[in-house]
Design a protein around this motif. Structure first.
Motif, mmCIF file in Angstrom:
data_model
loop_
_atom_site.group_PDB
_atom_site.id
_atom_site.type_symbol
_atom_site.label_atom_id
_atom_site.label_comp_id
_atom_site.label_asym_id
_atom_site.label_seq_id
_atom_site.Cartn_x
_atom_site.Cartn_y
_atom_site.Cartn_z
ATOM 1 N N PHE A 1 0.803 -1.226 0.000
ATOM 2 C CA PHE A 1 0.000 0.000 0.000
ATOM 3 C C PHE A 1 0.837 1.279 0.000
ATOM 4 O O PHE A 1 0.437 2.276 -0.607
ATOM 5 N N GLY A 2 1.963 1.266 0.664
ATOM 6 C CA GLY A 2 2.816 2.450 0.684
ATOM 7 C C GLY A 2 3.296 2.841 -0.708
ATOM 8 O O GLY A 2 3.014 3.951 -1.181
ATOM 9 N N PRO A 3 3.999 1.942 -1.403
ATOM 10 C CA PRO A 3 4.437 2.267 -2.755
ATOM 11 C C PRO A 3 3.286 2.459 -3.741
ATOM 12 O O PRO A 3 3.408 3.233 -4.686
ATOM 13 N N ALA A 4 2.150 1.792 -3.508
ATOM 14 C CA ALA A 4 1.006 1.984 -4.407
ATOM 15 C C ALA A 4 0.523 3.427 -4.349
ATOM 16 O O ALA A 4 0.186 4.019 -5.393
ATOM 17 N N SER A 5 0.508 4.020 -3.173
ATOM 18 C CA SER A 5 0.099 5.424 -3.066
ATOM 19 C C SER A 5 1.125 6.339 -3.738
ATOM 20 O O SER A 5 0.755 7.360 -4.316
ATOM 21 N N PHE B 1 7.722 8.115 -8.269
ATOM 22 C CA PHE B 1 7.914 6.809 -8.908
ATOM 23 C C PHE B 1 9.195 6.151 -8.404
ATOM 24 O O PHE B 1 9.209 4.969 -8.065
ATOM 25 N N LEU B 2 10.277 6.907 -8.364
ATOM 26 C CA LEU B 2 11.550 6.361 -7.897
ATOM 27 C C LEU B 2 11.466 5.942 -6.432
ATOM 28 O O LEU B 2 12.034 4.913 -6.042
ATOM 29 N N GLY B 3 10.757 6.706 -5.605
ATOM 30 C CA GLY B 3 10.568 6.341 -4.206
ATOM 31 C C GLY B 3 9.826 5.030 -4.046
ATOM 32 O O GLY B 3 10.144 4.217 -3.180
ATOM 33 N N ALA B 4 8.836 4.803 -4.902
ATOM 34 C CA ALA B 4 8.097 3.541 -4.854
ATOM 35 C C ALA B 4 9.001 2.373 -5.225
ATOM 36 O O ALA B 4 8.968 1.319 -4.578
ATOM 37 N N ILE B 5 9.836 2.561 -6.231
ATOM 38 C CA ILE B 5 10.749 1.495 -6.658
ATOM 39 C C ILE B 5 11.750 1.175 -5.558
ATOM 40 O O ILE B 5 11.987 0.006 -5.232
ATOM 41 N N VAL B 6 12.325 2.197 -4.956
ATOM 42 C CA VAL B 6 13.312 1.980 -3.897
ATOM 43 C C VAL B 6 12.673 1.303 -2.689
ATOM 44 O O VAL B 6 13.271 0.419 -2.068
#
Length: 77
Positions: free
Chosen positions: A17-21, A58-63
């Motif tokens: 849920f974190g990276p999805a947001s 986007f980069l934060g979600a990937i990391v």
């Protein structure tokens, strides 16, 4: 044993849920959504700043998804 299962489920729920947001927010920023443009105009930032923030999200979600802590971290909680 049940406590370990709850920890594992909580870990995966927050990891998803974190990276999805972040992905949803990044998409809205990268495509210059109406609310994002209005808010940036209200704050006085230039519109290209929205694109930069979208890419960073986007980069934060990937990391967040790639770099996960070791299992020993959760055993000490």
């Amino acid at each position: 044993m049940k406590k370990e299962k709850i920890k594992t489920i909580a870990y995966w729920v927050t990891t998803i849920f974190g990276p999805a947001s972040f992905v949803i927010g990044g998409f809205l920023f990268a495509t210059h959504g109406e609310q994002q443009v209005a808010e940036m105009n209200h704050l006085g930032y230039p519109l290209y700043f929205i694109t930069i923030l979208g890419i960073w999200k986007f980069l934060g979600a990937i990391v967040t998804v790639i770099s996960r802590p070791s299992r020993s971290f959760f055993q000490n909680i």
